[in-house]
Design a protein around this motif. Structure first.
Motif, PDB file in Angstrom:
ATOM      1  N   UNK A 151       3.372  17.061  23.486  1.00  0.00           N
ATOM      2  CA  UNK A 151       3.298  16.858  22.035  1.00  0.00           C
ATOM      3  C   UNK A 151       3.839  15.462  21.739  1.00  0.00           C
ATOM      4  N   UNK A 152       2.965  14.466  21.740  1.00  0.00           N
ATOM      5  CA  UNK A 152       3.385  13.091  21.498  1.00  0.00           C
ATOM      6  C   UNK A 152       3.341  12.799  20.010  1.00  0.00           C
ATOM      7  N   UNK A 153       4.288  11.991  19.563  1.00  0.00           N
ATOM      8  CA  UNK A 153       4.455  11.761  18.132  1.00  0.00           C
ATOM      9  C   UNK A 153       4.675  10.279  17.843  1.00  0.00           C
ATOM     10  N   UNK A 154       4.380   9.884  16.619  1.00  0.00           N
ATOM     11  CA  UNK A 154       4.676   8.524  16.162  1.00  0.00           C
ATOM     12  C   UNK A 154       4.706   8.508  14.643  1.00  0.00           C
ATOM     13  N   UNK A 155       5.472   7.564  14.103  1.00  0.00           N
ATOM     14  CA  UNK A 155       5.534   7.345  12.660  1.00  0.00           C
ATOM     15  C   UNK A 155       4.992   5.962  12.349  1.00  0.00           C
ATOM     16  N   UNK A 156       4.208   5.869  11.269  1.00  0.00           N
ATOM     17  CA  UNK A 156       3.671   4.592  10.812  1.00  0.00           C
ATOM     18  C   UNK A 156       4.467   4.146   9.597  1.00  0.00           C
ATOM     19  N   UNK A 157       5.247   3.089   9.768  1.00  0.00           N
ATOM     20  CA  UNK A 157       6.051   2.561   8.665  1.00  0.00           C
ATOM     21  C   UNK A 157       5.195   1.587   7.869  1.00  0.00           C
ATOM     22  N   UNK A 158       4.496   2.129   6.889  1.00  0.00           N
ATOM     23  CA  UNK A 158       3.528   1.337   6.141  1.00  0.00           C
ATOM     24  C   UNK A 158       4.188   0.629   4.971  1.00  0.00           C
ATOM     25  N   UNK A 159       3.708  -0.575   4.702  1.00  0.00           N
ATOM     26  CA  UNK A 159       4.075  -1.286   3.489  1.00  0.00           C
ATOM     27  C   UNK A 159       3.161  -0.804   2.361  1.00  0.00           C
ATOM     28  N   UNK A 160       3.142  -1.511   1.230  1.00  0.00           N
ATOM     29  CA  UNK A 160       2.268  -1.135   0.124  1.00  0.00           C
ATOM     30  C   UNK A 160       0.810  -1.143   0.545  1.00  0.00           C
ATOM     31  N   UNK A 161       0.083  -0.119   0.159  1.00  0.00           N
ATOM     32  CA  UNK A 161      -1.311   0.050   0.581  1.00  0.00           C
ATOM     33  C   UNK A 161      -2.240  -0.217  -0.596  1.00  0.00           C
ATOM     34  N   UNK A 162      -3.195  -1.138  -0.408  1.00  0.00           N
ATOM     35  CA  UNK A 162      -4.156  -1.441  -1.454  1.00  0.00           C
ATOM     36  C   UNK A 162      -5.562  -1.138  -0.955  1.00  0.00           C
ATOM     37  N   UNK A 163      -6.514  -1.137  -1.865  1.00  0.00           N
ATOM     38  CA  UNK A 163      -7.913  -0.938  -1.518  1.00  0.00           C
ATOM     39  C   UNK A 163      -8.669  -0.299  -2.658  1.00  0.00           C
ATOM     40  N   UNK A 164     -10.004  -0.378  -2.637  1.00  0.00           N
ATOM     41  CA  UNK A 164     -10.808   0.173  -3.726  1.00  0.00           C
ATOM     42  C   UNK A 164     -10.662   1.685  -3.853  1.00  0.00           C
ATOM     43  N   UNK A 165     -10.916   2.165  -5.054  1.00  0.00           N
ATOM     44  CA  UNK A 165     -10.894   3.599  -5.308  1.00  0.00           C
ATOM     45  C   UNK A 165     -10.376   3.868  -6.707  1.00  0.00           C
ATOM     46  N   UNK A 166     -10.680   5.040  -7.238  1.00  0.00           N
ATOM     47  CA  UNK A 166     -10.222   5.375  -8.591  1.00  0.00           C
ATOM     48  C   UNK A 166      -8.695   5.331  -8.686  1.00  0.00           C
ATOM     49  N   UNK A 167      -8.195   4.654  -9.681  1.00  0.00           N
ATOM     50  CA  UNK A 167      -6.752   4.595  -9.883  1.00  0.00           C
ATOM     51  C   UNK A 167      -6.008   3.845  -8.802  1.00  0.00           C
ATOM     52  N   UNK A 168      -6.635   2.821  -8.219  1.00  0.00           N
ATOM     53  CA  UNK A 168      -5.971   2.079  -7.143  1.00  0.00           C
ATOM     54  C   UNK A 168      -4.697   1.416  -7.662  1.00  0.00           C
ATOM     55  N   UNK A 169      -3.878   0.918  -6.747  1.00  0.00           N
ATOM     56  CA  UNK A 169      -2.520   0.499  -7.102  1.00  0.00           C
ATOM     57  C   UNK A 169      -2.464  -0.666  -8.085  1.00  0.00           C
ATOM     58  N   UNK A 170      -3.513  -1.470  -8.168  1.00  0.00           N
ATOM     59  CA  UNK A 170      -3.497  -2.630  -9.065  1.00  0.00           C
ATOM     60  C   UNK A 170      -4.321  -2.409 -10.328  1.00  0.00           C
ATOM     61  N   UNK A 171      -4.708  -1.189 -10.606  1.00  0.00           N
ATOM     62  CA  UNK A 171      -5.516  -0.914 -11.796  1.00  0.00           C
ATOM     63  C   UNK A 171      -4.828  -1.421 -13.055  1.00  0.00           C
ATOM     64  N   UNK A 172      -3.577  -1.049 -13.252  1.00  0.00           N
ATOM     65  CA  UNK A 172      -2.842  -1.467 -14.440  1.00  0.00           C
ATOM     66  C   UNK A 172      -2.578  -2.961 -14.454  1.00  0.00           C
ATOM     67  N   UNK A 173      -2.257  -3.519 -13.307  1.00  0.00           N
ATOM     68  CA  UNK A 173      -2.004  -4.956 -13.206  1.00  0.00           C
ATOM     69  C   UNK A 173      -3.227  -5.766 -13.628  1.00  0.00           C
ATOM     70  N   UNK A 174      -4.386  -5.393 -13.100  1.00  0.00           N
ATOM     71  CA  UNK A 174      -5.599  -6.137 -13.423  1.00  0.00           C
ATOM     72  C   UNK A 174      -5.941  -5.997 -14.902  1.00  0.00           C
ATOM     73  N   UNK A 175      -5.747  -4.806 -15.461  1.00  0.00           N
ATOM     74  CA  UNK A 175      -6.028  -4.600 -16.881  1.00  0.00           C
ATOM     75  C   UNK A 175      -5.101  -5.448 -17.750  1.00  0.00           C
ATOM     76  N   UNK A 176      -3.819  -5.491 -17.384  1.00  0.00           N
ATOM     77  CA  UNK A 176      -2.864  -6.291 -18.158  1.00  0.00           C
ATOM     78  C   UNK A 176      -3.221  -7.776 -18.086  1.00  0.00           C
TER      79      UNK A 176
END
Length: 281
Positions: A151-176
């Motif tokens: 049973x091998x395991x690993x953790x992915x320490x991700x930074x902020x994730x961006x990309x297209x899609x409904x309600x993406x992380x910059x939706x409000x930023x771009x609107x402002x």
């Protein structure tokens, strides 16, 4: 490979689901409202039978809407019961069901209060300074303790994730920005959801000894909002003023040497530029 995936309908998890299917894997979504071929699952509830799956990717996270750090809101006890205890219960069930591999979507927040400008490498001490970061660190450590030759395991320490899609992380930023509202200066590390998914699939198929178990930083760009919004202005013709540049020296870059050594190559600025039109629709 038959993959069980939690959080696969969320803003980040959908990149994992789409990439796994595109690579030819069979994906079972575990969620509170699963599709007909999925399994009903809630972090605070019982774990469904995972027998017959080869691997688990755990990307689900229960939190106050729109909040990661501070996602516990007014219920830190419930937050930990679901996200820490529920995650460890899920991983233990995966191991008991005979799955060969498990990945956990962690966060750069586990590094916590290292001084600004510190290069964040996986060997650094974890110093989380939020309940969110502490919870993720606890799950990382609990998952590593479950690792075994089968049973091998690993953790992915991700930074902020961006990309297209409904309600993406910059939706409000771009609107402002397009409405001419003032934008505060900010610089931060970012990674495209497709690059995060590529990292996860790489770790699912890498030799078990490369996991060992250990964590992998997942980050690509150090991005100033000034530069991001300059691209938005170029694409849209928006004449709103750009925010001043932020102090890049106040950002701690993430060292991704460990993941790159396995062949991971994120898309950088070309991928960001290619993604912006869809994010502006």
């Amino acid at each position: 490979m038959k993959i069980a995936l939690t959080g696969g309908t969320g803003l980040v998890g959908r990149f994992l689901a789409e990439a796994a299917r595109a690579a030819g894997h069979q994906v079972t979504l575990l969620s509170r409202s699963p599709p007909p071929d999925g399994l009903r699952y809630d972090l605070a509830g019982e774990v469904p039978d995972l027998a017959g799956h080869d691997a688990l990717i755990h990307a689900a996270f229960q939190h106050e809407p729109g909040r990661y750090r501070g996602g516990e809101g007014t219920d830190p006890v419930g937050f930990l019961a679901a996200n820490r205890d529920g995650s460890l219960r899920l991983f233990a069930a995966a191991r008991a069901a005979g799955l060969a591999r498990a990945l956990f979507l962690s966060t750069r927040a586990v590094y916590g209060d290292h001084p600004a400008g510190t290069v964040l490498a996986e060997g650094l001490d974890l110093r989380p300074d939020t309940l969110y970061g502490q919870m993720k660190a606890d799950v990382e450590q609990g998952l590593a303790a479950l690792s075994s030759p089968n049973f091998s395991t690993a953790s992915l320490r991700a930074t902020g994730v961006y990309g297209p899609g409904p309600g993406h992380k910059w939706t409000g930023l771009f609107a402002d920005f397009r409405a001419g509202r003032p934008i505060a200066p900010r610089v931060a590390t970012e990674v495209h959801g497709d690059d995060l998914a590529a990292a996860a699939l790489l770790l699912l198929e890498a030799p078990a000894e490369t996991l060992a178990p250990q964590a992998f930083n997942v980050s690509d760009l150090t991005l100033d909002l000034h530069d991001l919004l300059a691209e938005v202005a170029r694409l849209t013709g928006c004449a709103a003023p750009l925010p001043p540049r932020a102090d890049a020296a106040r950002v701690s870059a993430m060292d991704c040497t460990r993941l790159r050594a396995l062949g991971w190559q994120p898309g950088g600025w070309p991928r960001l530029r290619a993604s912006l039109p869809a994010m502006l629709d």
